[in-house]
Motif scaffolding. Structure first.
Motif, PDB file in Angstrom:
ATOM      1  N   LYS A 196      29.185  42.575  50.431  1.00  0.00           N
ATOM      2  CA  LYS A 196      28.919  42.479  51.866  1.00  0.00           C
ATOM      3  C   LYS A 196      29.969  43.242  52.667  1.00  0.00           C
ATOM      4  CE  LYS A 196      28.163  39.128  55.563  1.00  0.00           C
ATOM      5  NZ  LYS A 196      28.083  37.700  55.919  1.00  0.00           N
ATOM      6  N   LEU A 197      31.231  43.094  52.290  1.00  0.00           N
ATOM      7  CA  LEU A 197      32.298  43.802  52.994  1.00  0.00           C
ATOM      8  C   LEU A 197      32.155  45.316  52.828  1.00  0.00           C
ATOM      9  CD1 LEU A 197      35.353  41.515  52.143  1.00  0.00           C
ATOM     10  CD2 LEU A 197      34.213  41.747  54.349  1.00  0.00           C
ATOM     11  N   LYS A 198      31.755  45.730  51.635  1.00  0.00           N
ATOM     12  CA  LYS A 198      31.601  47.154  51.361  1.00  0.00           C
ATOM     13  C   LYS A 198      30.469  47.759  52.188  1.00  0.00           C
ATOM     14  CE  LYS A 198      30.989  50.383  47.510  1.00  0.00           C
ATOM     15  NZ  LYS A 198      30.780  50.508  46.035  1.00  0.00           N
ATOM     16  N   ALA A 199      29.394  46.981  52.361  1.00  0.00           N
ATOM     17  CA  ALA A 199      28.211  47.490  53.062  1.00  0.00           C
ATOM     18  C   ALA A 199      28.259  47.283  54.575  1.00  0.00           C
ATOM     19  CB  ALA A 199      26.959  46.819  52.499  1.00  0.00           C
ATOM     20  N   LYS A 200      29.294  46.611  55.050  1.00  0.00           N
ATOM     21  CA  LYS A 200      29.321  46.192  56.449  1.00  0.00           C
ATOM     22  C   LYS A 200      29.282  47.364  57.418  1.00  0.00           C
ATOM     23  CE  LYS A 200      31.649  42.883  59.424  1.00  0.00           C
ATOM     24  NZ  LYS A 200      32.773  41.947  59.544  1.00  0.00           N
ATOM     25  N   GLN A 201      30.247  48.267  57.323  1.00  0.00           N
ATOM     26  CA  GLN A 201      30.355  49.476  58.133  1.00  0.00           C
ATOM     27  C   GLN A 201      30.062  49.186  59.610  1.00  0.00           C
ATOM     28  OE1 GLN A 201      27.850  52.302  56.082  1.00  0.00           O
ATOM     29  NE2 GLN A 201      29.233  52.402  54.334  1.00  0.00           N
ATOM     30  N   GLU A 202      28.942  49.679  60.136  1.00  0.00           N
ATOM     31  CA  GLU A 202      28.671  49.499  61.565  1.00  0.00           C
ATOM     32  C   GLU A 202      27.477  48.581  61.800  1.00  0.00           C
ATOM     33  OE1 GLU A 202      28.228  53.297  63.290  1.00  0.00           O
ATOM     34  OE2 GLU A 202      30.303  53.896  62.936  1.00  0.00           O
ATOM     35  N   ILE A 203      27.304  47.619  60.873  1.00  0.00           N
ATOM     36  CA  ILE A 203      26.137  46.731  60.999  1.00  0.00           C
ATOM     37  C   ILE A 203      26.183  45.935  62.298  1.00  0.00           C
ATOM     38  CG2 ILE A 203      25.078  44.654  60.034  1.00  0.00           C
ATOM     39  CD1 ILE A 203      25.616  45.772  57.283  1.00  0.00           C
ATOM     40  N   LEU A 204      27.387  45.483  62.677  1.00  0.00           N
ATOM     41  CA  LEU A 204      27.517  44.659  63.877  1.00  0.00           C
ATOM     42  C   LEU A 204      26.955  45.375  65.102  1.00  0.00           C
ATOM     43  CD1 LEU A 204      28.539  42.048  65.099  1.00  0.00           C
ATOM     44  CD2 LEU A 204      30.753  43.149  65.468  1.00  0.00           C
ATOM     45  N   GLY A 205      27.302  46.652  65.249  1.00  0.00           N
ATOM     46  CA  GLY A 205      26.789  47.422  66.381  1.00  0.00           C
ATOM     47  C   GLY A 205      25.279  47.569  66.334  1.00  0.00           C
ATOM     48  N   GLY A 206      24.719  47.685  65.129  1.00  0.00           N
ATOM     49  CA  GLY A 206      23.279  47.859  64.992  1.00  0.00           C
ATOM     50  C   GLY A 206      22.493  46.617  65.314  1.00  0.00           C
ATOM     51  N   THR A 207      23.048  45.437  64.963  1.00  0.00           N
ATOM     52  CA  THR A 207      22.273  44.213  65.144  1.00  0.00           C
ATOM     53  C   THR A 207      22.352  43.684  66.560  1.00  0.00           C
ATOM     54  OG1 THR A 207      24.162  42.920  64.383  1.00  0.00           O
ATOM     55  CG2 THR A 207      22.515  43.515  62.742  1.00  0.00           C
ATOM     56  N   THR A 208      23.467  43.950  67.259  1.00  0.00           N
ATOM     57  CA  THR A 208      23.607  43.371  68.585  1.00  0.00           C
ATOM     58  C   THR A 208      22.697  44.050  69.615  1.00  0.00           C
ATOM     59  OG1 THR A 208      25.511  44.820  68.945  1.00  0.00           O
ATOM     60  CG2 THR A 208      25.959  42.578  68.212  1.00  0.00           C
ATOM     61  N   SER A 209      22.152  45.197  69.275  1.00  0.00           N
ATOM     62  CA  SER A 209      21.273  45.886  70.225  1.00  0.00           C
ATOM     63  C   SER A 209      19.887  45.258  70.244  1.00  0.00           C
ATOM     64  CB  SER A 209      21.172  47.369  69.865  1.00  0.00           C
ATOM     65  OG  SER A 209      20.581  47.531  68.579  1.00  0.00           O
ATOM     66  N   GLU A 210      19.545  44.477  69.239  1.00  0.00           N
ATOM     67  CA  GLU A 210      18.244  43.845  69.183  1.00  0.00           C
ATOM     68  C   GLU A 210      18.323  42.432  69.730  1.00  0.00           C
ATOM     69  OE1 GLU A 210      16.769  43.924  65.235  1.00  0.00           O
ATOM     70  OE2 GLU A 210      16.830  46.110  65.053  1.00  0.00           O
ATOM     71  N   LEU A 211      17.257  42.005  70.375  1.00  0.00           N
ATOM     72  CA  LEU A 211      17.210  40.628  70.866  1.00  0.00           C
ATOM     73  C   LEU A 211      17.064  39.678  69.684  1.00  0.00           C
ATOM     74  CD1 LEU A 211      14.827  41.020  73.931  1.00  0.00           C
ATOM     75  CD2 LEU A 211      17.300  40.637  73.975  1.00  0.00           C
ATOM     76  N   PRO A 212      17.735  38.523  69.723  1.00  0.00           N
ATOM     77  CA  PRO A 212      17.572  37.545  68.642  1.00  0.00           C
ATOM     78  C   PRO A 212      16.120  37.094  68.511  1.00  0.00           C
ATOM     79  CG  PRO A 212      19.469  36.995  70.024  1.00  0.00           C
ATOM     80  CD  PRO A 212      18.730  38.097  70.716  1.00  0.00           C
TER      81      PRO A 212
END
Length: 461
Positions: free
Chosen positions: A129-145
């Motif tokens: 998970k840490l290896k694949a994390k990269q910029e996932i946070l930025g990608g997910t926050t743009s979508e509505l929950p």
């Protein structure tokens, strides 16, 4: 050591008075303690739950203990409870090598193997998970929950849910206040769901798992999702909320209890902030109090957990399970120990059939073959205790708790495949408090009057 001291130490051990053992042995200067004294001191620390102290004592005599299976067993016991499962596995393997086919060692060896494998998989999952994390946070926050998920049909609204869980939608001020009290930033997806419906009972209450839990072989179940607030019992900071479960029930202080479960406190679902920090995106885990707060990973985040909830109907094999358990209690071979104990009974005619009848009633009532804290289960605890103490009257409390599993719990065909040790110890402590079990020079037994009562219940079965 002096023989009289050895006798006294043995007596204190049988009486579960482990602190007196520690006091007596630590009064001896360290340089004057022999191998047996240090080994006993380590065992006493283990029995007090002071596993680091126990391990320290065993390390002092590690050279002398290399060929002692009991030393390796006690080291493994301490390591297991410190959750150092790989090290515990090696210790129990060495004990098994030095004294093959010891049932107690083999049992702890199998438990350590399971835990070590689970720990290895968890470490691999986190690394990936840490290896694949990269910029996932930025990608997910743009979508509505909960995009593309209808929440209108998510909740099972009932009077119980409204009274125990549901509050008005939380204000930003309340959210901030709750976060400050908990010490963690709540996930945006959780806040979004609570602003839509602040706590309650979902229609789908099961979540698949890759490994067995205390609830089932392949899933866990929740009762409800805690809302943001303090007023309802099952809200984050309510009287049965997250701080209560952590402070009073001993759940690990690694995040927030987010769901309660049907076990009424004996397992929960939590937001786990260990890998993200208090302001990060927590994972969702299941924590099992009955198995020393065993943690099972469920989902990468709260939204994934909610999306993964499915109906209990997908796991409903209750009728098949009930039929299988009815056949088991009616026809399954007794364990060698239970068979031996029954063969010595003269007070009850056809004791085997009486036991099968009681267990059939249990299956009929519960739908499965298991003992918990109900009346019939307590009767079966009574029966097993009476049978064993009748044949082995010089048994201590600890010795009985160790041997209990060999009677029915892991009894093969006529067995349950597992048990929760706390139910047995709680029953035993309750019977002692009621004056039905007495302890004499470390030996436990029923009073004559209560033994007659058990015999009478068996004869009436």
């Amino acid at each position: 050591m002096d023989y009289s001291l050895i006798e006294q130490l043995d007596q204190w051990h049988e009486d579960d008075d482990h602190q007196r053992i520690v006091d007596a042995l630590t009064a001896i200067p360290e340089k004057d303690r022999e191998y047996d004294a240090v080994n006993r001191l380590g065992r006493a620390y283990n029995n007090l739950g002071l596993y680091e102290e126990g391990l320290h004592q065993f390390e002092i005599i590690s050279e002398a203990g290399k060929q002692d299976p009991l030393w390796h067993f006690r080291v493994g016991y301490a390591l297991y409870h410190l959750k150092r499962y790989e090290d515990a596995l090696q210790a129990f393997r060495k004990a098994d090598l030095l004294e093959p086919a010891d049932e107690k060692t083999e049992l702890w060896l199998s438990w350590s193997l399971q835990k070590a494998e689970k720990q290895r998989k968890e470490a691999q999952r986190i690394a990936a998970k840490l290896k694949a994390k990269q910029e996932i946070l930025g990608g997910t926050t743009s979508e509505l929950p909960f995009a593309n998920l209808s929440l209108d049909d998510f909740w099972e609204d009932s009077e119980y849910a409204k009274d125990s869980y549901q509050s008005d939608p939380p204000t930003d001020e309340l959210i901030q206040s709750i976060e400050q009290e908990l010490g963690y930033k709540l996930p945006s997806s959780y806040i979004a769901l609570m602003k839509h419906h602040n706590g309650g009972v979902p229609k789908n209450t099961c979540f698949r798992t890759d490994e067995p839990t205390s609830w089932a072989e392949d899933h866990i179940a929740i009762t409800g999702i805690l809302g943001i607030g303090r007023d309802k019992s099952y809200s984050l900071c309510g009287d049965l909320g997250s701080p209560f479960m952590i402070e009073e029930w001993g759940y690990p202080d690694i995040g927030v209890v987010i769901c309660d479960c049907p076990s009424a406190g004996h397992d929960v679902v939590m937001l786990d902030y260990r890998n993200c920090g208090r302001d990060g995106e927590p994972e969702v885990i299941h924590v099992d109090q009955e198995d020393d707060y065993e943690i099972t990973f469920l989902a990468d985040n709260f939204e994934a957990f909610v999306r993964g909830l499915i109906s209990e109907e997908e796991f409903d094999t209750s009728e098949e399970d009930k039929e299988a358990d009815l056949y088991r209690v009616a026809s399954g071979n007794f364990s060698p120990l239970l068979e031996e104990l029954c063969s010595r009974v003269t007070e009850v005619e056809q004791i085997e059939q009486k036991i099968r009848r009681i267990c059939t009633r249990i299956v009929e009532e519960k739908g499965h073959f298991s003992f918990h804290a109900d009346e019939l289960s307590h009767l079966m605890y009574d029966v097993q205790f009476w049978l064993y103490i009748k044949s082995y009257p010089d048994t201590s409390r600890d010795q009985y708790l160790d041997v209990y599993q060999n009677i029915i719990a892991f009894g093969g065909e006529f067995g349950q495949g597992g048990y929760a040790p706390s139910f047995i110890s709680d029953w035993l402590d309750q019977r002692k408090k009621e004056g039905k079990i007495i302890q004499d020079h470390g030996r436990v037994k029923f009073t004559d009057a209560y033994a007659k009562n058990v015999i009478q219940q068996l004869n009436q079965a």
